[in-house]
Design an enzyme around this catalytic site. Structure first.
Site, PDB file in Angstrom:
ATOM      1  N   ASP A 123       0.814  -1.219   0.000  1.00 21.27           N
ATOM      2  CA  ASP A 123       0.000   0.000   0.000  1.00 21.27           C
ATOM      3  C   ASP A 123       0.845   1.266   0.000  1.00 21.27           C
ATOM      4  O   ASP A 123       0.312   2.370  -0.122  1.00 21.27           O
ATOM      5  CB  ASP A 123      -0.966   0.006   1.188  1.00 21.27           C
ATOM      6  CG  ASP A 123      -0.275  -0.011   2.544  1.00 21.27           C
ATOM      7  OD1 ASP A 123       0.969   0.160   2.601  1.00 21.27           O
ATOM      8  OD2 ASP A 123      -0.979  -0.201   3.558  1.00 21.27           O
ATOM      9  N   ASP A 250      20.210  -3.896  -0.470  1.00 19.35           N
ATOM     10  CA  ASP A 250      19.401  -2.701  -0.746  1.00 19.35           C
ATOM     11  C   ASP A 250      19.309  -1.802   0.475  1.00 19.35           C
ATOM     12  O   ASP A 250      18.763  -0.692   0.382  1.00 19.35           O
ATOM     13  CB  ASP A 250      18.008  -3.095  -1.233  1.00 19.35           C
ATOM     14  CG  ASP A 250      17.283  -4.020  -0.281  1.00 19.35           C
ATOM     15  OD1 ASP A 250      17.734  -5.161  -0.124  1.00 19.35           O
ATOM     16  OD2 ASP A 250      16.269  -3.602   0.310  1.00 19.35           O
TER      17      ASP A 250
END
EC number: 2.7.7.-
Length: 490
Positions: A123, A250
């Site tokens: 989301d 990352d």
């Protein structure tokens, strides 16, 4: 007056493959929880204006300020050792860059500002708890003198996000030297886009390592520079008992800052195998594994840079291995020097490393509190050792070690008061204790009460001061207060 951000947008001037242009998703009713006023001033921003409803709307992503060029950055990454070719900013949007009062270029990013093309069915939002955790811990790390991203503001959105249950939504405004990661290089290397890797390397050199621009082999020097910064960074983590929790490629910053505070935590009782992250089931990112993992991540960066080193694969690999080979000595030098400072040694002698390791071994065996043992050891330099030995289940273990330590410090010319001051300058009294952070989050989420958050942030801003009025914040958790797991919050 209008809130003004003097944006300069060098990253969004790179080719379109480096990012996706996307605006933050507006929220219903933004309300400012906390503004980091000193940081705002450092960035050349007006804190009074940022505290207005107009400022809150910008910090929540409801309004995009003039001059911003909002983007979600593309990157890949190894997550727990498994390569994912496309990750990217799934819930963060870079508004732009500003030049701070020291002339340093800094990213201003909204974290939790809505979905992006990299959201992977997420989301794009953030819950209040993880936002408060990152604010608390990143600012504590800054106060401890550890390179880190910073937190400019926390805003509640007036909306809920759905995780296991409905939780208050929030947005963190994060400030970083940049958000370029090892995974950013991996994104292009995985696509065999050598020109993009070169373009990215050139950008990083200009931004973070400008002294390398005119060297004959700038890309070799870039790798060496990142290796050195990461070695120093991870040594500093270990010296304060910090566990990042998710050292994926990352989450490994090219600038040498600590980035992405998810399930991070500080140890209470010293345990080299300590893991808090609920998703680190195999202990890959345990406290003592962090140097090894940092080198593993740097090796992945080196793989990306090989085409820039030489057209001859074997030659490029040999050169990269030579550079990576410096990590162990660089980390060890930084870590051992830090440990000597923590135990009050001003000089280096044979046997010091073994002496300090004996202390750490005794601490682990006796479940001694990491932070308080070193802090109280500073007091033991000038007075009775009762507070230090009280950290040990078997105080005799400390007594035996302390006798050898006193014999060692007697060989130095510095007096007891000078030694105590030096030790207190590197051994904090206050860290973000996990149980304290959780209590702050619960008060905010359950009761909309931010007074505990404000007080904890205030205490942690001066970690090396005694602060008698807040002495309880230095206490380890009681058995029923112990936090056994921390969570990412995605």
């Amino acid at each position: 007056m209008t809130v003004h951000f003097p944006f300069q947008n060098s990253y969004s001037a790179l080719p379109d493959s480096f990012f996706a242009r996307v605006a933050p998703t507006p929220v219903a009713a933004p309300r400012l929880i906390k503004l980091n006023r000193p940081l705002a001033l450092q960035l050349g921003l007006d804190p009074d204006l940022l505290e207005t409803p107009e400022g809150a709307a910008i910090l929540a992503g409801k309004t995009v300020p003039e001059g911003a060029d909002p983007i979600a950055m593309a990157y890949a990454g190894h997550q727990f050792g498994h390569f994912v070719p496309q990750l990217g900013d799934g819930r963060a949007i870079l508004l732009g860059e500003v030049i701070d009062r020291d002339g340093v270029r800094r990213d201003i990013q909204l974290k939790g500002s809505g979905p992006t093309p990299f959201s992977r069915r997420g989301d794009g939002r953030a819950a209040l708890g993880p936002v408060l955790r990152e604010y608390i811990v990143s600012e504590a790390m800054f106060a401890l003198g550890i390179p880190t991203t910073r937190s400019l503001a926390a805003v509640i959105t007036g909306e809920h996000v759905i995780r296991e249950t409905a939780l208050p939504g929030a947005v963190l405004t994060r400030v970083a030297a940049s958000h370029i990661r090892v995974g950013t290089f991996q994104f292009f290397a995985a696509r065999r886009d050598t020109e993009a890797v070169r373009r990215l390397a050139d950008h990083v050199i200009v931004r973070h390592y400008p002294e390398l621009r005119d060297l004959e082999r700038p890309y070799h020097a870039l790798l060496a520079g990142v290796v050195a910064r990461q070695a120093e960074l991870v040594a500093r983590w270990l010296l304060v008992g910090f566990i990042h929790g998710v050292m994926n490629t990352d989450n490994s910053s090219i600038s040498g800052e600590t980035i992405d505070y998810g399930p991070c935590a500080f140890m209470d009782a010293y345990n080299p195998s300590q893991v808090f992250s609920s998703i680190d089931e195999m202990g890959r990112y345990a406290y003592a594994n962090q140097p090894r993992i940092a080198l593993w991540n740097l090796t992945r960066l080196a793989e990306c840079l090989l085409p820039l080193f030489s057209d001859e694969q074997e030659k490029a690999v040999a050169e990269a291995q030579d550079i990576l080979g410096a990590f162990s000595d660089q980390f060890s030098a930084a870590y051992q020097a830090g440990l000597r400072r923590k135990v009050g040694l001003f000089t280096e002698r044979d046997g010091d490393e073994a002496l300090i390791q004996d202390l750490l071994d005794a601490m682990a065996k006796n479940q001694a509190d990491f932070t308080l043992t070193f802090r109280k050891l500073g007091d033991a330099a000038v007075e009775d050792s009762a507070d230090a030995r009280a950290q040990f289940m078997e105080p005799a273990a400390f007594d035996e070690w302390a006798g050898r330590w006193r014999a060692r410090i007697a060989l130095e010319q510095q007096g007891a008061t000078e030694r105590q001051a030096a030790m207190h300058a590197v051994n904090p009294m206050f860290i973000p204790r996990n149980h304290r952070v959780e209590a702050v989050i619960q008060a905010a989420v359950n009761d909309d009460n931010y007074a505990p958050f404000e007080e904890l942030v205030k205490v942690l801003a001066k970690p090396f001061d005694d602060q008698p009025a807040y002495a309880a914040y230095a206490d380890p958790p009681l058995p029923d207060q112990r936090v056994l797991q921390t969570f990412c919050g995605t």
